[in-house]
Scaffold this motif. Sequence first.
Motif, short mmCIF file in Angstrom:
data_model
loop_
_atom_site.label_atom_id
_atom_site.label_comp_id
_atom_site.label_asym_id
_atom_site.label_seq_id
_atom_site.Cartn_x
_atom_site.Cartn_y
_atom_site.Cartn_z
N ALA A 370 21.52 78.46 42.47
CA ALA A 370 22.05 77.47 41.53
C ALA A 370 23.35 76.87 42.02
O ALA A 370 24.07 77.47 42.84
CB ALA A 370 22.26 78.14 40.16
N GLY A 371 23.66 75.70 41.49
CA GLY A 371 24.90 75.04 41.84
C GLY A 371 26.08 75.58 41.05
O GLY A 371 25.94 76.05 39.92
N PHE A 372 27.26 75.52 41.65
CA PHE A 372 28.51 75.92 41.00
C PHE A 372 29.64 75.09 41.58
O PHE A 372 29.78 74.97 42.80
CB PHE A 372 28.79 77.41 41.23
CG PHE A 372 30.06 77.91 40.58
CD1 PHE A 372 30.02 78.50 39.33
CD2 PHE A 372 31.29 77.78 41.22
CE1 PHE A 372 31.19 78.96 38.72
CE2 PHE A 372 32.47 78.23 40.62
CZ PHE A 372 32.42 78.82 39.37
N ILE A 373 30.44 74.48 40.70
CA ILE A 373 31.60 73.70 41.11
C ILE A 373 32.71 74.03 40.13
O ILE A 373 32.46 74.16 38.93
CB ILE A 373 31.31 72.17 41.03
CG1 ILE A 373 30.07 71.81 41.85
CG2 ILE A 373 32.51 71.36 41.49
CD1 ILE A 373 29.24 70.72 41.25
N ALA A 374 33.92 74.18 40.60
CA ALA A 374 35.03 74.45 39.71
C ALA A 374 36.30 73.83 40.26
O ALA A 374 36.53 73.83 41.47
CB ALA A 374 35.22 75.96 39.51
N ALA A 375 37.12 73.29 39.36
CA ALA A 375 38.39 72.70 39.76
C ALA A 375 39.39 72.87 38.64
O ALA A 375 39.04 72.90 37.46
CB ALA A 375 38.21 71.22 40.10
N GLY A 376 40.64 72.96 39.00
CA GLY A 376 41.71 73.16 38.03
C GLY A 376 42.76 74.09 38.60
O GLY A 376 42.65 74.54 39.76
N PRO A 377 43.78 74.41 37.83
CA PRO A 377 44.88 75.22 38.36
C PRO A 377 44.49 76.62 38.80
O PRO A 377 45.22 77.24 39.58
CB PRO A 377 45.86 75.28 37.18
CG PRO A 377 45.08 74.89 35.98
CD PRO A 377 44.03 73.95 36.46
N ALA A 378 43.35 77.11 38.36
CA ALA A 378 42.92 78.46 38.77
C ALA A 378 42.27 78.49 40.14
O ALA A 378 42.04 79.57 40.69
CB ALA A 378 41.95 79.03 37.74
N PHE A 379 41.98 77.31 40.72
CA PHE A 379 41.14 77.28 41.91
C PHE A 379 41.85 76.59 43.08
O PHE A 379 42.57 75.62 42.90
CB PHE A 379 39.83 76.55 41.61
CG PHE A 379 39.05 77.18 40.51
CD1 PHE A 379 38.29 78.32 40.74
CD2 PHE A 379 39.10 76.67 39.22
CE1 PHE A 379 37.58 78.93 39.71
CE2 PHE A 379 38.40 77.27 38.18
CZ PHE A 379 37.64 78.41 38.43
N PRO A 380 41.62 77.09 44.30
CA PRO A 380 42.20 76.44 45.48
C PRO A 380 41.51 75.11 45.78
O PRO A 380 40.42 74.84 45.28
CB PRO A 380 41.92 77.46 46.60
CG PRO A 380 40.73 78.23 46.13
CD PRO A 380 40.83 78.28 44.63
N ASP A 381 42.15 74.29 46.58
CA ASP A 381 41.62 72.97 46.90
C ASP A 381 40.59 73.03 48.02
O ASP A 381 40.86 73.55 49.10
CB ASP A 381 42.75 72.03 47.34
CG ASP A 381 43.71 71.71 46.21
OD1 ASP A 381 43.34 71.92 45.04
OD2 ASP A 381 44.83 71.25 46.50
#
Length: 426
Positions: A370-381
């Motif tokens: 499955a796909g997974f994408i995450a962004a925000g202050p908890a995650f590195p660039d």
Amino acid sequence: MMPIRKLLTLAALMALGACTSTDTGRETASTPAEEPIVLMIGVDGLTADALDLFEAPNMQALAARGIRPEGMIPVMPTKTFTNFYSIATGLYPEDHGMINNRPFDRELNEGFVNPMSAQDSRWWAGEPIWITAERQGLPTSIMFWLGSEVEFAGDRPTRWTPYEHNKPYEERVEEVLAWFDGPQELRPRFAAVYFDLVDTIGHRTGANTPEVGEAVATVDRHIGDILAGLEARGLLERTNIIIVSDHGMATNPEDQVIHFDQWVDLDTVYVPEVEGRSGNGFHPFVNVYGEAEAIDAAYQALQGAHPHMRAWKRGEMPDHFRFDHPTRGPDLFILADPGWTMTARDLPMGSPWRSVGEHGYENTHPLMHAGFIAAGPAFPDGARPELFENINVYLLIACILDLEPAETEGDPAVVSALTGGRCEVE
């Protein structure tokens, strides 16, 4: 419960005002900037490689400023109810009880029936992340997530919505954004919304077709609308956006069908997938229930019967299957290879419609990832972490929100890897 240590101070990662105004005149939320928000978006059927195959500028931009792992391993079987509920609880199906989309319970002697069972607490075990948040004082708002219609020992999300399959996506987006405009005490610290379109089109046309690409683009556009709405409210920079899917998809040629009732005497056993409410159809797996003698006879007959079909008895399944629930796990589980489906030749078809794309196959197969994408202050660039199991999402969200988690089967090391060490669980 395990103790939890959370994100490095979010205040050091962001410089947001507590309350500003936008050019629309709307006052933005006044939650202190150090308090993170998590918005989880469920995109049914979004495969691990979808962003490599199709244009999805909003999700691709999120991945560029956040993380996009190699993929996410679903639990077995790779069905929607099973996996979205494992994501919510951090548990394998053997513990949360949702072992497929329509489980049968031998103790209750009845099967799960939508929509009634969606609000019947007998079917739903574990503690979903929204219940954990509510019990620790954080408001939550949930739209259409599996298990969100159920009361857990008197607790519910602050807002929840009975499932409406045909609710327009524009209305879903408007409602999600309106959650953040209400009274302060109702504004969610955790929110979740679900979109089915990619899976729906995948079933109709097969995996990775141009039509699936159009569906991905449609959902992506609505995700963009959510992001724009959060930005207009001054919330985007401190919101952790987590996009998850439940499974992949495989294309099934019409000539790749196995008539499993050649080896299983349906007069001696019960098979919900072909004899239940929906009637006979084409399935990636079937669950068989019966007395020991009948199960043994079927199992012996199935050994080596077809090169694209395998069978296991209760208690003898591979360790990673983890859906042998005490009252719902089947006495015999029969599984086809990706690209193949099974049906009962001697039973009338419940529907003439046949799914061109299908899931439910072995969860270790890349087509099911499955796909997974995450962004925000908890995650590195721009990071690309390794493949991981979806049971870790609950613990990830609990860590971001500084919640004491319920007992789960997640791995703190995975949470650390996904957040680049920003979020640590002890």
